[in-house]
Write a protein that holds these residues in place. Structure first.
Motif, PDB file in Angstrom:
ATOM      1  N   ASP A 123       0.857  -1.185   0.000  1.00  0.00           N
ATOM      2  CA  ASP A 123       0.000   0.000   0.000  1.00  0.00           C
ATOM      3  C   ASP A 123       0.893   1.236   0.000  1.00  0.00           C
ATOM      4  O   ASP A 123       1.572   1.517   0.987  1.00  0.00           O
ATOM      5  CB  ASP A 123      -0.900  -0.039   1.242  1.00  0.00           C
ATOM      6  N   LYS A 124       0.889   1.961  -1.116  1.00  0.00           N
ATOM      7  CA  LYS A 124       1.745   3.138  -1.291  1.00  0.00           C
ATOM      8  C   LYS A 124       1.457   4.214  -0.249  1.00  0.00           C
ATOM      9  O   LYS A 124       2.378   4.846   0.271  1.00  0.00           O
ATOM     10  CB  LYS A 124       1.535   3.704  -2.710  1.00  0.00           C
ATOM     11  N   ASN A 125       0.190   4.428   0.082  1.00  0.00           N
ATOM     12  CA  ASN A 125      -0.172   5.496   1.023  1.00  0.00           C
ATOM     13  C   ASN A 125       0.196   5.162   2.464  1.00  0.00           C
ATOM     14  O   ASN A 125       0.626   6.028   3.211  1.00  0.00           O
ATOM     15  CB  ASN A 125      -1.663   5.805   0.918  1.00  0.00           C
ATOM     16  N   LYS A 126       0.021   3.909   2.841  1.00  0.00           N
ATOM     17  CA  LYS A 126       0.324   3.501   4.214  1.00  0.00           C
ATOM     18  C   LYS A 126       1.779   3.081   4.393  1.00  0.00           C
ATOM     19  O   LYS A 126       2.227   2.899   5.513  1.00  0.00           O
ATOM     20  CB  LYS A 126      -0.579   2.344   4.636  1.00  0.00           C
ATOM     21  N   LYS A 127       2.495   2.879   3.259  1.00  0.00           N
ATOM     22  CA  LYS A 127       3.882   2.381   3.319  1.00  0.00           C
ATOM     23  C   LYS A 127       3.917   1.062   4.078  1.00  0.00           C
ATOM     24  O   LYS A 127       4.717   0.839   4.981  1.00  0.00           O
ATOM     25  CB  LYS A 127       4.834   3.395   3.981  1.00  0.00           C
ATOM     26  N   GLU A 128       2.997   0.175   3.677  1.00  0.00           N
ATOM     27  CA  GLU A 128       2.827  -1.095   4.381  1.00  0.00           C
ATOM     28  C   GLU A 128       2.552  -2.213   3.368  1.00  0.00           C
ATOM     29  O   GLU A 128       1.831  -2.014   2.403  1.00  0.00           O
ATOM     30  CB  GLU A 128       1.648  -0.975   5.350  1.00  0.00           C
ATOM     31  N   ILE A 129       3.148  -3.378   3.616  1.00  0.00           N
ATOM     32  CA  ILE A 129       2.907  -4.534   2.762  1.00  0.00           C
ATOM     33  C   ILE A 129       2.145  -5.596   3.539  1.00  0.00           C
ATOM     34  O   ILE A 129       2.362  -5.775   4.742  1.00  0.00           O
ATOM     35  CB  ILE A 129       4.227  -5.110   2.189  1.00  0.00           C
ATOM     36  N   HIS A 130       1.245  -6.263   2.826  1.00  0.00           N
ATOM     37  CA  HIS A 130       0.473  -7.382   3.377  1.00  0.00           C
ATOM     38  C   HIS A 130       0.912  -8.619   2.608  1.00  0.00           C
ATOM     39  O   HIS A 130       0.841  -8.636   1.380  1.00  0.00           O
ATOM     40  CB  HIS A 130      -1.026  -7.139   3.218  1.00  0.00           C
ATOM     41  N   VAL A 131       1.373  -9.623   3.332  1.00  0.00           N
ATOM     42  CA  VAL A 131       1.950 -10.828   2.718  1.00  0.00           C
ATOM     43  C   VAL A 131       1.239 -12.071   3.241  1.00  0.00           C
ATOM     44  O   VAL A 131       0.961 -12.176   4.435  1.00  0.00           O
ATOM     45  CB  VAL A 131       3.461 -10.925   3.044  1.00  0.00           C
ATOM     46  N   THR A 132       0.964 -13.004   2.321  1.00  0.00           N
ATOM     47  CA  THR A 132       0.439 -14.315   2.677  1.00  0.00           C
ATOM     48  C   THR A 132       1.501 -15.332   2.279  1.00  0.00           C
ATOM     49  O   THR A 132       1.995 -15.295   1.149  1.00  0.00           O
ATOM     50  CB  THR A 132      -0.882 -14.608   1.938  1.00  0.00           C
ATOM     51  N   PHE A 133       1.873 -16.216   3.216  1.00  0.00           N
ATOM     52  CA  PHE A 133       2.956 -17.159   2.940  1.00  0.00           C
ATOM     53  C   PHE A 133       2.736 -18.482   3.652  1.00  0.00           C
ATOM     54  O   PHE A 133       2.022 -18.563   4.642  1.00  0.00           O
ATOM     55  CB  PHE A 133       4.311 -16.553   3.337  1.00  0.00           C
ATOM     56  N   ASP A 134       3.363 -19.517   3.110  1.00  0.00           N
ATOM     57  CA  ASP A 134       3.330 -20.859   3.675  1.00  0.00           C
ATOM     58  C   ASP A 134       4.489 -20.971   4.661  1.00  0.00           C
ATOM     59  O   ASP A 134       5.649 -20.974   4.260  1.00  0.00           O
ATOM     60  CB  ASP A 134       3.466 -21.887   2.546  1.00  0.00           C
ATOM     61  N   ASP A 135       4.178 -21.068   5.942  1.00  0.00           N
ATOM     62  CA  ASP A 135       5.239 -21.082   6.954  1.00  0.00           C
ATOM     63  C   ASP A 135       6.015 -22.396   6.996  1.00  0.00           C
ATOM     64  O   ASP A 135       6.976 -22.521   7.744  1.00  0.00           O
ATOM     65  CB  ASP A 135       4.710 -20.708   8.334  1.00  0.00           C
ATOM     66  N   LYS A 136       5.634 -23.362   6.177  1.00  0.00           N
ATOM     67  CA  LYS A 136       6.436 -24.588   6.072  1.00  0.00           C
ATOM     68  C   LYS A 136       7.549 -24.406   5.030  1.00  0.00           C
ATOM     69  O   LYS A 136       8.472 -25.194   4.980  1.00  0.00           O
ATOM     70  CB  LYS A 136       5.552 -25.773   5.688  1.00  0.00           C
ATOM     71  N   LYS A 137       7.444 -23.357   4.218  1.00  0.00           N
ATOM     72  CA  LYS A 137       8.440 -23.097   3.178  1.00  0.00           C
ATOM     73  C   LYS A 137       9.306 -21.881   3.481  1.00  0.00           C
ATOM     74  O   LYS A 137      10.427 -21.794   3.003  1.00  0.00           O
ATOM     75  CB  LYS A 137       7.757 -22.881   1.829  1.00  0.00           C
ATOM     76  N   THR A 138       8.790 -20.924   4.229  1.00  0.00           N
ATOM     77  CA  THR A 138       9.546 -19.697   4.490  1.00  0.00           C
ATOM     78  C   THR A 138       9.074 -19.060   5.786  1.00  0.00           C
ATOM     79  O   THR A 138       8.196 -19.581   6.467  1.00  0.00           O
ATOM     80  CB  THR A 138       9.421 -18.709   3.307  1.00  0.00           C
TER      81      THR A 138
END
Length: 138
Positions: free
Chosen positions: A71-86
């Motif tokens: 989000d450019k305005n909030k300077k924030e990233i939202h990430v979805t990830f598999d915690d068995k891989k990373t």
């Protein structure tokens, strides 16, 4: 009489075969297993649409990341990830390697200097942070 005996024998064999297979379950393939998906958000400095593209590409390059949205305005990233891989630290490192500061890892100086002028952000820029976190300034 002989036909009756043969019929009974055939029914008995079919019954045994079907009973024998009732308790068997097909093994679950790895594709069918539910992945252990986690969601995380953290601050990332940047300025424009080109920054968005680079930041999201860096995050998505990490094996196990299924979605990244900055989000450019909030300077924030939202990430979805598999915690068995990373893990989330690997995502921070990948974004930092592309030249962008996260709230945990400073961006690579060499990569930052290679960014287009519009993407060279203020290193004192505030990021949207979760309660209790502090932004590192460089």
């Amino acid at each position: 009489m002989r036909n009756i005996v043969m019929s009974i024998a055939l029914v008995a064999v079919i019954g045994l075969v079907s009973c024998k297979n009732e308790g068997k379950k097909e093994p679950i393939s790895t594709d069918q297993k539910e992945m252990a998906m986690n969601k995380a958000s953290f601050g990332v400095r940047g300025n424009c649409g080109m920054c968005k593209s680079t930041i999201e590409k860096a995050a998505n390059s990490v094996d196990g990341v299924s979605n990244a949205n900055w989000d450019k305005n909030k300077k924030e990233i939202h990430v979805t990830f598999d915690d068995k891989k990373t893990n989330i630290d690997e995502v921070h490192k990948a974004i930092a390697a592309s030249g962008y500061d996260t709230d945990k890892v400073g961006g690579s100086t060499k990569s930052y200097q290679s960014l287009p002028g519009c993407c060279q952000y203020d290193h004192e820029m505030k990021m949207s942070l979760k309660e209790g976190e502090k932004a590192e300034t460089h």
